[in-house]
Motif scaffolding. Structure first.
Motif, PDB file in Angstrom:
ATOM      1  N   TYR A 138       0.828  -1.202   0.011  1.00 19.90           N
ATOM      2  CA  TYR A 138      -0.163   0.035   0.000  1.00 19.90           C
ATOM      3  C   TYR A 138       0.905   1.028   0.084  1.00 19.90           C
ATOM      4  N   ASP A 139       0.775   2.133  -0.930  1.00 15.68           N
ATOM      5  CA  ASP A 139       1.453   3.144  -0.901  1.00 15.68           C
ATOM      6  C   ASP A 139       0.702   4.274  -0.385  1.00 15.68           C
ATOM      7  N   MET A 140       1.302   5.015   0.802  1.00 11.99           N
ATOM      8  CA  MET A 140       0.609   5.890   1.681  1.00 11.99           C
ATOM      9  C   MET A 140       0.757   7.211   1.139  1.00 11.99           C
ATOM     10  N   GLY A 141       1.304   7.544   0.133  1.00 10.83           N
ATOM     11  CA  GLY A 141       1.356   8.934  -0.773  1.00 10.83           C
ATOM     12  C   GLY A 141       2.071   9.859  -0.039  1.00 10.83           C
ATOM     13  N   THR A 142       3.059   9.540   0.844  1.00  7.42           N
ATOM     14  CA  THR A 142       3.938  10.472   1.383  1.00  7.42           C
ATOM     15  C   THR A 142       5.339   9.847   1.187  1.00  7.42           C
ATOM     16  N   GLU A 143       6.653  10.938   1.428  1.00  5.27           N
ATOM     17  CA  GLU A 143       7.776  10.400   1.201  1.00  5.27           C
ATOM     18  C   GLU A 143       8.818  11.003   2.258  1.00  5.27           C
ATOM     19  N   ARG A 144       8.423  10.411   3.724  1.00  7.99           N
ATOM     20  CA  ARG A 144       9.252  10.768   4.665  1.00  7.99           C
ATOM     21  C   ARG A 144       9.620   9.650   5.439  1.00  7.99           C
ATOM     22  N   GLY A 145      10.102   9.795   6.707  1.00 13.95           N
ATOM     23  CA  GLY A 145      10.467   8.565   7.651  1.00 13.95           C
ATOM     24  C   GLY A 145       9.162   7.657   7.952  1.00 13.95           C
ATOM     25  N   GLN A 146       9.252   6.464   7.985  1.00 13.59           N
ATOM     26  CA  GLN A 146       8.468   5.404   8.645  1.00 13.59           C
ATOM     27  C   GLN A 146       8.939   4.860   9.437  1.00 13.59           C
ATOM     28  N   TYR A 174      -4.362  -1.675  11.248  1.00 16.64           N
ATOM     29  CA  TYR A 174      -4.180  -0.140  11.414  1.00 16.64           C
ATOM     30  C   TYR A 174      -2.793   0.066  11.820  1.00 16.64           C
ATOM     31  N   THR A 175      -2.445   1.390  11.178  1.00 16.02           N
ATOM     32  CA  THR A 175      -1.164   2.081  11.542  1.00 16.02           C
ATOM     33  C   THR A 175      -1.212   3.468  11.230  1.00 16.02           C
ATOM     34  N   SER A 176      -0.093   3.928  11.401  1.00 12.73           N
ATOM     35  CA  SER A 176       0.071   5.497  11.446  1.00 12.73           C
ATOM     36  C   SER A 176       1.275   5.781  10.490  1.00 12.73           C
ATOM     37  N   GLY A 177       1.104   7.097  10.006  1.00  5.99           N
ATOM     38  CA  GLY A 177       2.314   7.488   9.087  1.00  5.99           C
ATOM     39  C   GLY A 177       2.698   8.860   9.629  1.00  5.99           C
ATOM     40  N   THR A 191       3.942  -9.779  12.178  1.00  9.58           N
ATOM     41  CA  THR A 191       3.569 -10.947  11.487  1.00  9.58           C
ATOM     42  C   THR A 191       2.110 -11.246  11.886  1.00  9.58           C
ATOM     43  N   TYR A 192       1.167 -11.824  11.057  1.00  5.14           N
ATOM     44  CA  TYR A 192      -0.137 -12.054  11.356  1.00  5.14           C
ATOM     45  C   TYR A 192      -0.543 -13.265  10.615  1.00  5.14           C
ATOM     46  N   LYS A 193      -1.795 -13.651  10.878  1.00  9.96           N
ATOM     47  CA  LYS A 193      -2.534 -14.539   9.998  1.00  9.96           C
ATOM     48  C   LYS A 193      -4.024 -14.074   9.941  1.00  9.96           C
ATOM     49  N   VAL A 194      -4.297 -14.409   8.457  1.00  7.06           N
ATOM     50  CA  VAL A 194      -5.772 -14.167   8.212  1.00  7.06           C
ATOM     51  C   VAL A 194      -6.112 -15.193   7.121  1.00  7.06           C
ATOM     52  N   ASN A 195      -7.339 -15.714   7.570  1.00  7.82           N
ATOM     53  CA  ASN A 195      -7.817 -16.888   6.223  1.00  7.82           C
ATOM     54  C   ASN A 195      -6.903 -17.826   6.108  1.00  7.82           C
ATOM     55  N   GLY A 196      -6.031 -18.332   7.496  1.00  6.91           N
ATOM     56  CA  GLY A 196      -4.999 -19.438   7.348  1.00  6.91           C
ATOM     57  C   GLY A 196      -3.975 -19.102   6.537  1.00  6.91           C
ATOM     58  N   VAL A 197      -3.579 -17.990   6.148  1.00  2.00           N
ATOM     59  CA  VAL A 197      -2.351 -17.477   5.827  1.00  2.00           C
ATOM     60  C   VAL A 197      -1.488 -16.395   6.542  1.00  2.00           C
ATOM     61  N   GLN A 198      -0.383 -16.906   6.739  1.00  2.00           N
ATOM     62  CA  GLN A 198       0.581 -16.177   7.710  1.00  2.00           C
ATOM     63  C   GLN A 198       1.292 -15.139   6.705  1.00  2.00           C
ATOM     64  N   TYR A 199       1.306 -13.809   7.093  1.00  2.00           N
ATOM     65  CA  TYR A 199       2.010 -12.779   6.557  1.00  2.00           C
ATOM     66  C   TYR A 199       3.086 -11.813   7.305  1.00  2.00           C
ATOM     67  N   VAL A 200       3.768 -11.356   6.619  1.00  2.00           N
ATOM     68  CA  VAL A 200       4.950 -10.651   7.315  1.00  2.00           C
ATOM     69  C   VAL A 200       4.925  -9.105   6.763  1.00  2.00           C
ATOM     70  N   ALA A 201       4.677  -8.248   7.508  1.00  2.00           N
ATOM     71  CA  ALA A 201       4.552  -6.913   7.018  1.00  2.00           C
ATOM     72  C   ALA A 201       5.605  -5.954   7.613  1.00  2.00           C
ATOM     73  N   VAL A 202       5.785  -4.781   6.937  1.00  2.00           N
ATOM     74  CA  VAL A 202       7.057  -3.871   7.335  1.00  2.00           C
ATOM     75  C   VAL A 202       6.660  -2.523   6.555  1.00  2.00           C
ATOM     76  N   GLN A 203       6.775  -1.389   7.376  1.00  2.00           N
ATOM     77  CA  GLN A 203       6.523  -0.119   6.561  1.00  2.00           C
ATOM     78  C   GLN A 203       8.049   0.418   6.235  1.00  2.00           C
ATOM     79  N   ARG A 248       5.762   3.009   1.882  1.00  2.00           N
ATOM     80  CA  ARG A 248       4.878   2.064   1.753  1.00  2.00           C
ATOM     81  C   ARG A 248       4.829   1.002   2.813  1.00  2.00           C
ATOM     82  N   ILE A 249       3.641   0.374   2.763  1.00  2.00           N
ATOM     83  CA  ILE A 249       3.330  -0.818   3.741  1.00  2.00           C
ATOM     84  C   ILE A 249       3.750  -2.135   2.798  1.00  2.00           C
TER      85      ILE A 249
END
Length: 729
Positions: A78-86, A98-101, A567-579, A605-606
């Motif tokens: 997901y592109d957050m539409g900004t170009e600063r520090g995350q 849920y996350t913040s930018g 990391t989290y799991k939705v609908n039986g699938v484990q994901y890893v996420a980072v901003q 980006r997320i």
């Protein structure tokens, strides 16, 4: 002066502070009304910033593990539409991320697909960007019973309906908006309160004092506030702990400054003891001694535990008495059960900015261990009996520059470390770097004050270190060869991922993640799959075997990663996420040219990964604007030199010249910006974009000098550019 005790035992503190400080019955996990608030380890959901109340950044998920992690690939972004520090780590609750930018913007996304459900804009006035020491970052949201909480850059708390994205209540937490307060940290939730601190101790002339404050989780009504340093001499103490603190300052407090101690990150809550544990920032200004004696200056650079119900102090431990090196103690804490002297003990752990790994009893604050996890030369150790560091002569830079380890960036800073109860190891994103610290008023340079450093400065001896080029502004500095003698064969600036055993107090394995310049590498996640994840400044996400440190997989994303994965799991699938996104304290430096992320737009980006995923789409290519012909302007060398001084003093905290950075390169300005330069700086013509007016800091003559210097820099850059073009043809 009589030395202050470093840890106040619980019963002594209660007796000294009166009956109102007596703790209620300790809360058991079952007593906390919301089960997510006391989740022992993150599983399918990631409901808290650090995954759990212990702040471990550890997950019990193991679908992705050491046997198949090499198959990890891109799922969605997901592109957050900004170009600063995350710097935030997302939460996932009931299939929603849920996350913040930047500024405290909040995003709600479908955690399986990345579809945007809603976005919340806190409507921060752009002038607040001036108050942000280290970019307009935000380190995360909190969630409880259908409400998302965030602190926006201007210090307001926002309670947002998790389904609609509409504000339920907003509370202003700042005591004085005329002072340079800002909020960048993640809020924490107790059983009935929202708690936040603030930043700003390095801004201006040290004219603010730190505090944390608590607000009713349902209504946003104010509950209590704990100040971290005493008020000006002669003013009443807001709470009794400040009387204890005031005795430690000696003549250092003259009323002209309010001495810092901000709580800009690292707030933690333990529901078992119903106490908040937090660290405090550096004192300001750094060099304060009025009598030649270094006083403790409580409660700066300290770890403090307060009763979550009333904000009264349970105990404190000061990591760096009389801090003059910017050794904040706000790094994130981890709670754990560890064997101490053969017996299990509930402890709080911190890899502190000053280079020591601290283990304290969570209930009493008793110091149990303090050991260097990175190279340290400002102290030769910590006396466990007194809790005091054994400060060396190398730490004294008042009369001549000294290369002090760790640097002002710390041996470890805000980037989260992770503790795996499975391996018993703590994974620390360490900064193995010194800095040449100097007293600008005594070193003979043209500059005596630097925004963000007061009358001191800390210069990295990195690959770009050039004492000759810096001499006019800062005075004579040691040659790099002389500095290298202290650590032959080791790059003087590097970052290292270290697996630290907190019981045997040693490094088990490590990997150098950047060398020569700071890469601003990311925080860490560990999992029950025997994995450790860390992003790097060059845009790569690394996966290691948690026990051995053996690399398993590297994924190039094209985006600079500072934040910690989850990391989290939705609908039986484990994901890893980072901003992803470059900024933070890196706003002061150009994006490293050696970084793969250098070639791409600093897209915030997320990034989300799963087994069987593909390659990560890179952001658009970076477009560096060419040098345009400078406006015709004749300036004397003296005016240009004065402009360089004023630019360095007031502008260099945010703007980098000559290389891509987070904010605009002011040596590449177009004609229309040159034409309105005075209005931008003195009247705030670009305040809606984050460039506040500076007419209370610089004069019109100062601005003309700064403009002359920038035009001269543009002239030099344009000539070099044209010469290179001719040579290529």
């Amino acid at each position: 002066m009589k030395r202050m005790r470093q840890a106040v035992p619980l019963l002594l503190a209660c007796a000294a502070l009166g009956a109102s400080a007596v703790l209620p019955r300790p809360q058991a996990y079952a007593d906390v009304p919301n089960d997510r608030a006391a989740a022992p380890v993150a599983g399918a959901e990631w409901p808290l910033t650090g995954g759990d109340t212990a702040g471990t950044w550890f997950s019990s998920l193991a679908d992705i593990n050491e046997t198949n992690a090499a198959d990890l690939g891109f799922a969605w972004s997901y592109d957050m539409g900004t170009e600063r520090g995350q710097e935030a780590t997302p939460l996932v609750v009931d299939g929603v991320m849920y996350t913040s930018g930047i500024w405290g913007n909040v995003y709600a996304l479908n955690a399986a697909s990345g579809e945007l459900l809603w976005q919340y804009d806190p409507q921060v006035d752009g002038q607040w960007g001036r108050n942000a020491c280290c970019d307009v970052v935000n380190r995360g949201v909190a969630y409880r019973d259908g409400v998302v909480f965030v602190a926006s850059e201007d210090g307001r708390l926002h309670a947002i309906d998790a389904k609609t994205g509409q504000a339920r209540w907003i509370a202003d937490t700042i005591v004085n908006h005329k002072q340079p307060y800002a909020s960048t940290g993640a809020v924490i939730l107790t059983k009935d309160s929202v708690v936040i601190g603030n930043a700003g101790a390095d801004i201006g002339d040290g004219d603010l004092r730190g505090y944390i404050s608590a607000w009713d989780i349902r209504t946003g009504a104010f509950k209590w506030r704990f100040f971290t340093v005493p008020p000006a001499p002669g003013q009443p103490f807001e709470h009794p702990e400040l009387e204890l603190a005031a005795k430690s300052w000696g003549p250092n407090r003259d009323g002209r400054t309010q001495n810092g101690g901000t709580v800009w990150d690292g707030l933690s809550y333990d529901p078992v003891t119903d106490q908040i544990v937090f660290g405090t920032g550096n004192a300001s200004p750094y060099l304060r001694s009025a009598d030649g004696v270094r006083h403790d200056d409580l409660f700066n650079a300290s770890i403090i535990a307060v009763n979550a119900q009333n904000g009264r102090m349970n105990w404190y431990y000061q990591t760096t008495p009389g801090d003059e090196w910017d050794y904040d103690a706000v790094q994130k804490f981890v709670f754990a059960n560890l064997p101490v002297d053969g017996q299990p003990r509930r402890v709080v752990m911190q890899a502190c900015k000053n280079g020591f790994f601290y283990t304290l009893d969570l209930k009493t604050g008793k110091l149990l261990a303090a050991d260097p996890f990175t190279y340290v030369n400002w102290a030769k150790g910590v006396d466990l009996a007194t809790g005091r560091p054994l400060v060396t002569a190398q730490a004294d830079y008042a009369r001549e520059p000294k290369n002090v380890y760790p640097s002002w960036a710390g041996g470890h800073t805000w980037n989260p470390m992770s503790f795996s109860p499975q391996t018993g190891l703590v994974y620390i994103p360490a900064i193995d770097a010194g800095n040449v610290l100097l007293n600008m008023k005594a070193n003979g340079g043209s500059l005596t004050h630097l925004e963000g450093f007061f009358s001191s400065d800390g210069i990295f001896p990195d690959d770009l270190y050039d004492p000759a080029a810096l001499k006019r502004v800062f005075g004579p500095l040691p040659a790099k060869d002389a500095l290298q003698k202290e650590r032959p064969g080791v790059k003087l600036v590097r970052e290292v991922l270290r697996a630290w055993d907190p019981v045997v107090k040693k490094v088990v394995w490590e990997h150098v993640t950047s060398q020569g310049v700071r890469g601003y590498d990311g925080g860490v996640l560990s999992t029950a799959g025997n994995l450790v994840f860390q992003g790097r400044g060059d845009g790569s996400l690394w996966i290691y075997n948690a026990r051995t440190g053996a690399p398993i997989k590297t994924i190039q994303t094209g985006s600079h990663i500072m934040a910690a994965p989850m990391t989290y799991k939705v609908n039986g699938v484990q994901y890893v996420a980072v901003q992803a996104g470059y900024g933070g304290s890196g706003i002061t430096f150009p994006i490293p040219p050696s970084s793969a992320a250098y070639a791409h737009r600093n897209a915030n980006r997320i990034l989300v990964f799963k087994l069987g995923g593909g390659a990560v789409p890179a952001p658009d290519k970076r477009e560096v604007p060419p040098y345009l012909p400078p406006p015709p302007f004749k300036a004397t060398p003296a005016l240009i030199a004065r402009g360089e001084d004023k630019f360095t003093e007031n502008c260099s905290r945010c703007h980098v010249l000559g290389s891509p950075g987070v904010t605009p390169d002011l040596s590449r300005l177009p004609p229309e910006v040159h034409a309105m330069f005075n209005d931008i700086v003195l009247k705030g013509a670009l305040a809606p974009m984050g460039m506040a007016r500076f007419d209370d800091v610089v004069t019109k003559a100062d601005v003309e000098a700064i403009h002359a210097y920038l035009i001269d820099q543009q002239r030099q850059g344009y000539r070099a550019q044209q010469s290179a073009r001719k040579a290529s043809h």
